[in-house]
Design an enzyme around this catalytic site. Structure first.
Site, mmCIF file in Angstrom:
data_model
loop_
_atom_site.group_PDB
_atom_site.id
_atom_site.type_symbol
_atom_site.label_atom_id
_atom_site.label_comp_id
_atom_site.label_asym_id
_atom_site.label_seq_id
_atom_site.Cartn_x
_atom_site.Cartn_y
_atom_site.Cartn_z
ATOM 1 C CD GLU A 186 -3.020 -0.923 2.268
ATOM 2 O OE1 GLU A 186 -3.006 0.077 3.007
ATOM 3 O OE2 GLU A 186 -3.908 -1.777 2.327
ATOM 4 C CD GLU B 288 -3.192 -6.158 4.026
ATOM 5 O OE1 GLU B 288 -4.007 -5.338 4.487
ATOM 6 O OE2 GLU B 288 -1.964 -6.012 4.107
HETATM 7 C C1 GBH Z 1 -3.955 -2.580 5.700
HETATM 8 O O1 GBH Z 1 -4.261 -1.273 5.404
HETATM 9 C C2 GBH Z 1 -2.518 -2.752 6.098
HETATM 10 O O2 GBH Z 1 -1.758 -3.274 5.047
HETATM 11 C C3 GBH Z 1 -2.365 -3.596 7.330
HETATM 12 O O3 GBH Z 1 -1.069 -3.510 7.811
HETATM 13 C C4 GBH Z 1 -3.396 -3.187 8.339
HETATM 14 O O4 GBH Z 1 -3.215 -3.812 9.575
HETATM 15 C C5 GBH Z 1 -4.750 -3.550 7.784
HETATM 16 O O5 GBH Z 1 -4.931 -3.031 6.527
HETATM 17 C C6 GBH Z 1 -5.898 -3.116 8.660
HETATM 18 O O6 GBH Z 1 -5.935 -1.744 8.828
HETATM 19 O O7 GBH Z 1 -4.010 7.434 2.552
HETATM 20 O O8 GBH Z 1 -5.567 8.643 3.853
HETATM 21 O O9 GBH Z 1 -6.115 8.058 1.620
HETATM 22 C C7 GBH Z 1 -5.563 -1.150 4.894
HETATM 23 C C8 GBH Z 1 -6.187 0.068 5.339
HETATM 24 C C9 GBH Z 1 -6.771 1.640 3.697
HETATM 25 C C10 GBH Z 1 -5.363 2.228 5.538
HETATM 26 C C11 GBH Z 1 -6.352 2.877 2.986
HETATM 27 C C12 GBH Z 1 -4.931 3.461 4.838
HETATM 28 C C13 GBH Z 1 -5.367 4.991 3.148
HETATM 29 C C14 GBH Z 1 -6.160 6.209 3.409
HETATM 30 N N1 GBH Z 1 -5.734 1.201 4.597
HETATM 31 N N2 GBH Z 1 -5.953 3.895 3.905
HETATM 32 S S1 GBH Z 1 -5.383 7.675 2.806
#
Ligand code: GBH
Length: 460
Positions: A177, A365
């Site tokens: 990500e 995921e």
């Molecule tokens: C995942 O993130 C991670 O890979 C993992 O480590 C984590 O534990 C899991 O999910 C649960 O949270 O940049 O402000 O536009 C997924 C969740 C979704 C979090 C997108 C960050 C970006 C928002 N992510 N989000 S932003």
């Protein structure tokens, strides 16, 4: 009572990959053992107020010491793949590798070597993520992701890891990500290293996108028979009202297109997000725009929720903001505040499936956080069972329409350190008592076990 499921594991085909996904920092603990040096999360987590619960990942799930029994349990649940990440500062304590005068930590190399061997012995395919957010603090002190040298530092790391494990690991993921660590780490400051500046944002995005492609090239060069991919957090974006359509288009460009499109040779989506045009004008060096492209064998989609957005004047570069599930009267909201909306899984696979250059898709995921309770030694996480059933049903729907989706990794195997949220939201299929380190397989873990090991058609 809801409809019976209309699938069992055979419906997905015999080649379908069934895994769980994890990340080094969230499970390993042992943060100062055997030569590991601090990463940005160690430093960030010690600053007051950064982790909501005040907790640290110093111990986490003690996976560093418990990996053998944990993998036995993983095997028992029937999964045939295990996704984990490598702690950069365990392998390269100086951050930089030998090409830039840094040391290789043999004890760190040996830990993942044992872990990989244990997977292989159990017939579990190891899937390595090179970077899941734990930048060595030594590199943050040299400027971190805003420093262009990070592209070479990362290349070093990728080179060392693929040379160490490439002969036995054939599934490689470059970044976890990119959007999350670049924006949350360097723009909003909610994640490590907690820097907040708009000035850094464009360089961070560009260096991340370059590292993504460069990492891909190194894996392919060092492990020619590997499947190499990278992952994206992604969500279908809906407008709150018809008048919010243009806001939805901008947020889609930021959340879903920013890092995939340069890798496909399409450049940054600057038509929808004009501020991105400054990357080509001010940040990039000659030849960069070509170097952003890399022909990945697969793309990992990490999907949890849909987003609903409206126009706003508070985020000047986006002119858009989220409408919270609460304001939308959503019924099921997880402990992360995320809407459970299974159809979004189908829609996001379909959206990415439209790119010509994407060959294969894995769901690297998906999962849900709830405050699980132990009752008489058991955890009845009905909502999580339903989450995985319903999201899988939508994966199947996409697959049956001919979209190239070939695997599903549940987030996550064990309850773990959920970054800035601490240990409160639990995503695991296996409950962890963080005082005793006892593991209890939840109903969701048992449901997967039934799906993956029994000849019965799974029923709810
Ligand atoms: C995942 O993130 C991670 O890979 C993992 O480590 C984590 O534990 C899991 O999910 C649960 O949270 O940049 O402000 O536009 C997924 C969740 C979704 C979090 C997108 C960050 C970006 C928002 N992510 N989000 S932003």
């Amino acid at each position: 009572p809801s409809d019976p499921l209309n699938f069992d594991r055979h419906t997905f085909g015999s080649d379908f990959v069934w895994g769980t996904a994890t990340a080094a920092y969230q499970i390993e603990g042992a943060v100062d053992r055997d030569g590991r040096t601090p990463c940005v999360w160690d430093t960030f987590g010690r600053q007051k107020g950064k982790i909501k619960t005040g907790e640290t990942a110093d111990i986490a799930c003690e996976f560093y010491d418990r990996y053998e029994s944990d993998l036995l349990l993983h095997k028992e649940l029937g999964f045939n793949a295990f996704r984990f990440s490598l702690s950069w500062s365990r392998i390269l304590p100086d951050g930089v590798g030998p090409a830039h005068g840094g040391r290789i930590n043999e004890a760190g190399i040996a830990f993942y070597d044992r872990l990989i061997d244990q997977c292989l012995q159990l017939g579990i395919t190891p899937w390595i993520t090179l970077y899941h957010w734990d930048l060595p603090q030594a590199l943050e002190l040299k400027g971190g992701w805003p420093n262009r040298k990070i592209v070479d530092w990362f290349a070093d790391f990728a080179d060392v890891c693929t040379k160490a494990y490439g002969h036995k690991v054939k599934h490689w993921i470059i970044l976890n990500e990119p959007l999350a660590f670049s924006i949350l780490g360097y723009f909003t400051g909610q994640h490590a290293p907690g820097r907040r500046s708009f000035r850094n944002l464009l360089p961070v995005i560009h260096h991340t996108a370059l590292a993504q492609a460069e990492g891909g090239r190194i894996v392919r060069q060092n492990v020619p028979d590997a499947l190499v991919g990278t992952t994206f957090s992604c969500s279908p974006i809906d407008p709150f009202t018809p008048g919010d359509q243009s806001a939805a288009i901008r947020v889609d460009a930021l959340m879903n297109r920013l890092f995939i499109e340069p890798s496909l040779g399409l450049g940054y989506p600057s038509k929808e997000l004009p501020f991105l045009a400054s990357i080509a004008k001010k940040v990039a060096k000659p030849g960069d725009m070509e170097r952003l492209a890399f022909d990945f064998d697969f793309i990992g989609l990490q999907h949890y929720f849909r987003a609903v957005v409206e126009q706003s004047y508070f985020m000047p570069y986006l002119w858009a903001k989220d409408v919270t599930p609460l304001r939308r009267n959503v019924q099921t909201i997880t402990e992360m505040g995320w809407e459970v909306y299974p159809e979004s899984m189908y829609r996001i696979i379909k959206q990415f499936g439209q790119y010509e250059g994407i060959k294969k898709i894995y769901i690297t995921e998906s999962g849900a956080a709830f405050y699980d309770q132990v009752e008489k030694g058991q955890v009845h996480d009905k909502a999580r069972v339903e989450y995985h059933q319903n999201y899988l049903q939508q994966v199947l729907r996409a697959k049956q329409e001919g979209l190239p989706v070939e695997g599903y990794f549940a987030w996550t195997f064990l309850d773990n350190f959920e970054w800035a949220e601490g240990y409160r939201p639990r995503f695991g299929l296996v409950y962890v008592d963080f005082r005793t380190q006892q593991r209890i397989v939840k109903a969701s873990g048992r449901w997967f076990q039934q799906l993956l090991t029994e000849e019965l058609v799974a029923v709810r």
